[in-house]
Design an enzyme around this catalytic site. Structure first.
Site, short mmCIF file in Angstrom:
data_model
loop_
_atom_site.label_atom_id
_atom_site.label_comp_id
_atom_site.label_asym_id
_atom_site.label_seq_id
_atom_site.Cartn_x
_atom_site.Cartn_y
_atom_site.Cartn_z
N LEU A 1 0.85 -1.18 0.00
CA LEU A 1 0.00 0.00 0.00
C LEU A 1 0.89 1.23 0.00
CD1 LEU A 1 -2.73 -0.84 2.71
CD2 LEU A 1 -2.87 -1.17 0.22
N ASP A 2 0.43 2.29 -0.66
CA ASP A 2 1.15 3.56 -0.59
C ASP A 2 1.20 4.04 0.85
OD1 ASP A 2 1.44 3.53 -3.32
OD2 ASP A 2 -0.22 4.91 -3.71
N LYS A 3 2.15 4.90 1.13
CA LYS A 3 2.33 5.40 2.49
C LYS A 3 1.07 6.07 3.03
CE LYS A 3 5.80 7.83 5.27
NZ LYS A 3 7.11 8.54 5.22
N THR B 1 -1.97 5.45 2.26
CA THR B 1 -3.13 4.56 2.26
C THR B 1 -3.16 3.70 3.52
OG1 THR B 1 -2.94 4.46 -0.15
CG2 THR B 1 -4.37 2.84 0.90
#
Length: 214
Positions: free
Chosen positions: A49-51, A53
């Site tokens: 996951l992106d930071k 998210t």
């Protein structure tokens, strides 16, 4: 920073907080090494996951589970659903977003009109309150920043996602909400409502989530 949502002999499901990266960065430990240190397990990240998210992350506990789950992701046999908020009026309220993605400036990505190896996402949406809309996104592929770029492309950048033109907020309002997969013949369907961020805590949000079709 994180909570263990489910402990299984073959994997862990983690609820990641927003602002925490998957891997170590500039001396700050990432999610994977934090969980490894706390549990003493080896652990293999199946996806990322992106930071900004939050939400569900799957970590395998054995090489065998890592291989099986990674193959399931690659074969698109894992169902992923995300929730996002935007304060902009979208070009459309539901449908498909498809297109190739090209690198832009400063680590950003752009959606193009070509379809050689496209990022594919389906979404629907429902109003939370005046000027705020909830989106449920089902990515069919796993490209970097895919959902964030898809939301920008429909004129509704994610609230707090300033990289892609979103309005400044206390967090980036993207959450990995639901994860469904099968391992060794056993089916799992995990749901994790968002619980961090002022707008995700609005009472109307729970009504909006329940208003999304299956």
């Amino acid at each position: 920073m994180y909570r263990i949502q489910l402990q299984h002999k073959d994997f862990l499901v983690i609820n990641k907080s927003p602002g925490l990266g998957m891997h170590d960065d500039a001396g700050e430990p990432g999610l994977v090494n934090l969980v490894r240190a706390d549990t003493g397990l080896e652990l293999y990240p199946i996806h990322r996951l992106d930071k900004m998210t939050s939400g569900l992350v799957l970590l395998a506990r054995t090489p065998e589970a890592n291989r099986a789950l990674s193959m399931a992701f690659a074969a698109r046999e894992v169902s992923k659903q995300y929730l996002a908020l935007s304060d902009r009026k979208p070009k459309k309220k539901q449908g498909w977003v498809k297109g190739d993605m090209e690198k832009g400036r400063g680590g950003s990505w752009m959606l193009t009109r070509t379809q050689e190896n496209p990022a594919i996402s389906w979404f629907d949406s429902v109003s939370v309150q005046e000027g705020l809309r909830l989106y449920r996104i089902k990515p069919q592929t796993g490209k970097t920043h895919q959902i964030r770029v898809a939301m920008k492309s429909i004129g509704a950048p994610i609230l707090g996602d300033e990289r892609y033109g979103g309005t400044a907020a206390d967090r980036g309002y993207l959450h990995a909400w639901r994860l469904a997969f099968t391992l060794a013949g056993e089916a799992f369907d995990l749901v994790c409502p968002p619980d961090e961020g002022e707008r995700f805590l609005l009472p109307e949000l729970h009504t909006a989530i329940s208003g999304l079709a299956e």
